[in-house]
Design a protein around this motif. Structure first.
Motif: not given
Lengths: 198, 355, 637
Positions: B121, B266, B268, B270, B273-277, B297, B299, B301, C324-325, C392, C395-396, C399, C464-465, C467, C477
């Motif tokens: 992740q 959201s 995600w 990672p 790919a990037g996230k999307l709501d 993994r 979770q 976002a 990201v909506t 871009p 998106t990573q 949040d 590192l992911g 949120p 993790i």
């Protein structure tokens, strides 16, 4: 040591229009309230464009009361202009008479707005369209109401011993704000009453 | 640097995991059953699982479930709502688990989990084409902007260090030096405009590469967000559902259709790919692709309420042939086990692990 | 018109000697004693200090919440606080820092300093100023009072719908949150109007547009941003509370509404909000850099144009909070460009400040040291902001803790560091005593090191992911180490503020006496006593240059002819600041307090029944009439 270079003792203690601070205060409030109206209109249009339920929900509103309201409101700019002029000439008699007239017109407008609410074909809780109609009408109604209240207080003041000097400047300022109330209604009227009919 | 050592530590190699760990199939069945139960009982599911975590004997097993399911293992106040009969069943499940934990498989699973098979992740550890493009773009920005930062700081330090030694001289109402500063100003304005335009162009390029892919993918999977779990629906003939886990074939693009049953979430992953709501009244689509088999993994976002922290999801990329076999198996009718209730799901899952 | 010739008996400043003039003006402009006098004051300095003290109290409260959160996150799978409490904590932390600290503290400095810097005797609409303070205070007390009594909003400082709707959050928490927004925004809007009018119309004669101090320009732009941004959040929070209380459908997707409408309205306010909080920081930097470099800030015109550009651009960025909506890509790309463009005026400002330091002979006192910390931290945050502008990359990192790191670098680096510098810088003006330099340098060391240890690792955690807004995370993790580090840094950072509180308390009693102008600064607030008299200036100064105190003119030109026994001030023309009117400034009055109390009662009551508005409005209206009703003594023309 201090050296006096300007003597201000000959300056007036009040003036009219954009020379005085209250005018700028009122102007700033017009800006921020205008922003509020613009955003409200933006929100309405945003939903009209993006939400597929909207077209079905947007029942056209009754034109009768709103038309009377709009005509009276626009016509009120004539006595409003006269107040402004009389105030700047510090003509107490004219200001008193015109303020009485404007107060009556204001009260009529409040009654018309209430009539308007009573015939709305949609409730605020029915759908977002209904919510917006009530919100925008209500928001503008509050502006009418506050300026009418302000006008009434000013009318009373003008009939007391306070009706001199700086009060004329206040009367002029009040007339200035009324123009905003009138102007902000026109786009709302077009949006709420005519757009759904297109 | 600290950063790198930590990063390395959790830079899970998917290859370290057994190709397809034995617990996978059990888990997915369990998830599927669980999902059916979830639909009916929603809230209550979350009330049950804390009990599993309470028994130290099942720690290693329940941990897996804990990390898979959107539950919470520390919100103990909620237990009161659990009826006694369920308690009985649960302790039964715990009993089974204890015997299992002695078995070689669960030891292997446990150690795998510890060594990082919880899945990758990290946006810095791309395992798919999109995430790779994003990581490259990120590092490019970082390099350029770090250079800008160093130049600015160098300017600041120079400005302070080069103090013409005339302290105590009275303040001046105008600048001492004008011309060189004017030139420096123009250079600064021009270079920052060029740098920012360059970065913007790079950004637009990456945006086009990632979101511009025209043709639809062969496989579309619907993901529906719930407080606080993911419903995964494989559409088409013999469609079926899973929860909190998406299996995809490695190497080919998959479209994920994102909707929500309640609030905004959201999606995600990672490393892919990037996230999307996931937004009420709206359907969003995200393409993911895993280059190699492995567990990734992710979770939720977007803050979605009390147990947002536990709304994890796993993407399991399988060899394409493996994936097809699994999919065919899932599409087959399921043995009627619903009467066991939700607790039965766990027992069943644990039993299947043992087999 | 009422000309001087009609009022021959008034005493004017030209009639009196210095000593007597000061005594008479003190009496005219002073605040009465007693509780009524205390609540009636309209002195911008008293109200400014109240604003500052109140907002610092909220800073401390918000900081304690942050510490609890950091303790919870210090270890994986930690059980110190549960999910429910954690969600309340981060909601209250964000809300407190944005609405009860960040915005009001900038206003506090504006209210105190702008009238002094433009050389007038009080802020425009001083009663509105008093009203705004009480409304702000009541809003803050309502939110925290609710918190104490377990009415706690827990849906974030952004209150996204539908999570904040009645269906998903049935308690009264979000209602308290939404009404608090209305309170604080009313206060902020009122102050902005006052500042705009003070700057435009009450500048000392001779302070033409190009002689306005940069601090004042910044506060002017800041006020205009508030005027155009805050209505959005007031509208949105009113819509939210109506959805919750009287079942309107604004944000209900199934009834023609849209949850994204909330986000658009919220961020249309929310991004300018960042600049609303940040611009006072730049105002402090401009003042401090000039004073300690012994030079006016390099590039006055580019600085002013940058400020105005920032003001405009700040309204074109809001969509980057919504990348990201699933918005159309072309639209999103436009906001990438605009978000990057705002880096240019910010870069211009940074350049001009550094150029000023380069040209001058910097004196390394605590205020300047905090400003140097600002450069280091804010530039970092600004550059990570350029990353967030890219769709871009966003998106990573959207949040995630990367964003948490970014905006703490921008807001703490951009505002809090200059703010601490500003406290050291203006403390002598407020109290007449200097703060301890040695403690100041220790505080800086603690704050700077603590801040970077606390927030730099968060960049990595995000990548590192990790949120945002998660109350815990699993051990395997691998986020434990960096989180522990961040928590340790947070403790250090917090300790630096305890040191500051100690320094403030001790210095207020025992600090070295400062005199009128301890830093040999250039702006008009240093031309009067420390602390200033209630009338600010015994004789209103006239400006002949943009550097009134550095031009070494011992023969300070002043205005004469103002009445001494009435609250008269000079109103000037907008561009050239030519004296135009002697306007009467309102006297102290209890009615603003009463009106604020009635407003608060109506708003809080409305959470429980909409009729509270119906019953409350006439009371508010009566208080307002009493507020504006003229006193007989004014009717002397």
């Amino acid at each position: 040591m201090a050296r006096s270079v300007i003597d201000v003792s000959g300056l007036p203690t009040y003036a009219f229009g954009s020379r005085v601070t209250p005018w700028w205060g009122t102007f700033s409030f017009c800006l921020l309230e205008g922003t509020g109206f613009a955003l409200g209109i933006g929100g309405y249009l945003y939903l009209a464009v993006t939400n597929s339920h909207w077209a079905k929900d947007a029942v056209p509103l009754n034109l009768v009361w709103s038309a009377v309201f709009t005509i009276v409101l626009v016509a009120s700019t004539i006595p409003n202009f006269l107040i402004k002029r009389a105030a700047m000439r510090e003509n107490l008699r004219s200001v008193r008479v015109l303020l009485l007239a404007m107060s009556s017109v204001g009260l009529v407008l409040v009654v018309l707005r209430i009539m308007e609410f009573s015939v709305l074909p949609v409730r605020w809780s029915d759908n977002a369209y209904g919510s917006f109609v009530w919100l925008l009408l209500g928001l503008h109604g509050v502006h009418v109401l506050t300026d009418v209240a302000d006008t009434l207080v000013l009318t009373v003041l003008m009939f007391t011993r306070h009706g001199t000097g700086k009060r004329f400047s206040d009367a002029e300022d009040n007339a200035f704000y009324w123009y905003f109330v009138v102007l902000s209604w026109l786009p709302l009227y077009a949006l709420l009453y005519w757009l759904p009919r297109l | 640097m600290k950063f790198w050592s930590v990063h390395k530590m959790q830079n899970f190699e998917a290859g370290d995991c057994p190709g397809h760990p034995p617990w996978h199939s059990g888990r997915v069945d369990a998830a599927k059953q669980k999902n059916a139960a979830n639909k009916k009982e929603g809230e209550k599911r979350r009330d049950v699982e804390p009990w599993l975590a309470q028994d130290p004997g099942v720690a290693s097993e329940t941990h897996r479930f804990a990390s898979l399911a959107p539950d919470e293992h520390n919100n103990i106040e909620r237990h009161h709502t659990v009826p006694h009969a369920l308690l009985h069943l649960l302790s039964h499940a715990a009993e089974r688990a204890r015997t299992l934990s002695a078995g070689p498989i669960s030891i292997a699973v446990g150690s795998a989990a510890l060594s990082g098979c919880a899945g990758v992740q990290s946006a810095l550890d791309p395992r798919g084409e999109q995430a790779h493009t994003l990581a490259v773009l990120f590092w490019t920005f970082t390099a350029v902007l770090a250079l800008v930062w160093f130049l600015t700081m160098a300017g600041l330090i120079f400005a302070l260090a080069h103090r013409r030694n005339r302290r105590g001289e009275p303040a001046q109402p105008r600048a001492a030096v004008k011309r060189p500063m004017l030139i420096a100003f123009c250079v600064m304005l021009a270079s920052s405009t060029i740098i920012l335009s360059g970065l913007a162009v790079l950004s637009f390029g990456a945006q086009k590469a990632i979101f511009g892919s025209g043709a639809g993918a062969a496989l579309t999977i619907s993901v529906i967000g719930h407080q606080w779990w993911w419903q995964v629906r494989y559409e088409g003939d013999g469609g079926f559902e899973t929860a909190n886990e998406i299996r995809i074939p490695a190497g080919s693009p998959v479209d994920i259709k994102l909707t929500t049953a309640d609030v905004i979430h959201s999606f995600w992953i990672p490393s892919l790919a990037g996230k999307l709501d996931l937004i009420p009244g709206k359907s969003n689509e995200l393409r993911i692709q895993a280059s190699k088999p492995g567990v990734y993994r992710g979770q939720c976002a977007e803050f979605c309420g009390q147990q947002h922290a536990h709304m994890a999801i796993f993407v399991v990329a399988l060899e394409p042939r493996e994936f097809e076999r699994w999919r065919a198996g899932q599409a087959a009718p399921v043995k009627p086990t619903a009467h066991l209730g939700r607790q039965g799901v766990f027992t069943l899952a644990l039993l299947e692990n043992a087999q | 018109m009422s000309l001087a010739s009609e009022e021959p008996h008034a005493t004017r400043d030209s009639d009196l000697g210095d000593e007597e003039l000061r005594a008479r003006l003190r009496k005219t402009w002073g605040t009465n004693g007693g509780l009524i006098g205390f609540l009636s004051t309209v002195d911008h300095k008293v109200i400014g200090i109240r604003y500052a003290v109140t907002s610092f109290a909220f800073l401390l409260a918000g900081g304690v919440l942050a510490l609890i959160m950091r303790l919870q996150l210090a270890r994986p799978d930690n059980h110190l606080v549960g999910a429910e409490l954690y969600n309340q904590l981060f909601t209250m932390h964000g809300t407190t820092m944005m609405f009860l600290f960040g915005v009001p503290v900038g206003e506090a400095f504006a209210i105190y300093l702008v009238p002094l810097m433009v050389g007038t005797r009080n802020i425009a609409f001083p009663r509105l100023n008093a009203f705004s303070y009480y409304v702000y205070l009541f809003g803050g007390l309502m939110l925290w009072g609710g918190f104490a009594f377990s009415i706690r909003p827990d849906v974030g400082w952004f209150s996204y719908v539908p999570l904040a709707n009645l269906d998903f959050t049935p308690g009264k928490g979000p209602d308290y949150w939404a009404q608090m927004i209305t309170f604080t925004e009313v206060a902020a809007l009122a102050v902005s109007v006052e500042i705009v009018v003070t700057v435009l119309k009450q500048r000392a004669p001779g302070m033409t547009l190009d002689r306005i101090p940069l601090f004042v320009w910044t506060m002017l732009v800041h006020s205009f941003i508030i005027i155009f941004a805050m209505p959005a959040v007031m509208l949105a929070s009113s819509m939210l509370i109506m959805d919750r209380l009287v079942t309107t459908q604004f944000f209900n997707a199934d009834a023609g509404g849209d949850p994204l409408l909330w986000q658009h309205l919220f961020w249309f306010f929310g991004h300018p909000e960042v600049y609303i909080i940040f611009l006072p920081g730049t105002a402090f930097v401009s003042a401090i850099v000039a004073t300690f470099s012994r030079r006016p800030v390099f590039g006055y015109l580019p600085m002013v144009l940058s400020l105005i550009a920032i003001g405009f651009l700040s309204f074109g960025l809001w969509v980057h909070h919504m990348f990201v909506t699933g918005l159309p890509q072309v639209g999103a790309a436009f906001f990438t460009a605009s978000s990057m463009a705002i880096a240019i005026p910010n870069g211009v400002q940074i350049f001009c400040w550094i150029a000023t330091l380069w040209d001058g002979k910097p004196v390394l006192k605590t205020p300047l040291i905090f400003v140097l910390g600002f450069f280091f931290i804010f530039v970092t945050g600004g550059l990570s902001g350029v990353m967030l502008a890219s769709v871009p990359i966003d998106t990573q990192v959207h949040d995630t803790y990367f964003v948490v790191a970014h905006f703490h670098y921008v807001l703490i680096g951009g505002t809090l560091f200059p703010l601490v510098g500003a406290v050291y810088y203006w403390f002598p003006k407020l109290t007449g005593r200097l703060m301890d330099e040695r403690l100041g340098k220790w505080q800086f060391a603690l704050a700077f090191i603590g801040f970077n240890i606390a927030f730099f690792p968060m960049h990595m955690l995000g990548l590192l992911g990790m949120p945002r807004r998660v109350y815990t995370y699993p051990a395997e993790i691998g986020w434990g180490g960096l989180n522990l580090l961040a928590s340790a840094g947070a403790l250090l950072f917090f300790a630096s503020f305890l040191l500051m509180a100690y320094n403030l308390l001790v210095s207020a009693r025992k600090g070295a006496l400062a005199g009128d102008n301890p830093w040999d600064a250039d702006t008009l607030e240093w031309a009067t006593t420390s602390p200033p008299q209630p009338q600010n200036f015994d004789r209103i100064p006239c400006l002949t240059s943009g550097s009134p105190l550095w031009s070494r003119d011992d023969d300070q030109p002043v205005v004469s002819g103002l009445k001494v026994d009435e609250r008269e001030l000079v109103v000037t023309s907008i561009t050239e600041a030519r004296p135009d009117i002697r306007e009467e400034s309102p006297a102290p009055s209890i009615w603003p307090f009463v009106a604020a109390l009635a407003t608060a009662a109506a708003f809080i009551g409305s959470i429980y029944t909409p009729w509270a508005i119906t019953w409350g409005s006439p009371v508010v209206a009566l208080a307002l009439v009493a507020w504006f009703w003229p006193k007989t003594s004014e009717e002397n023309a």
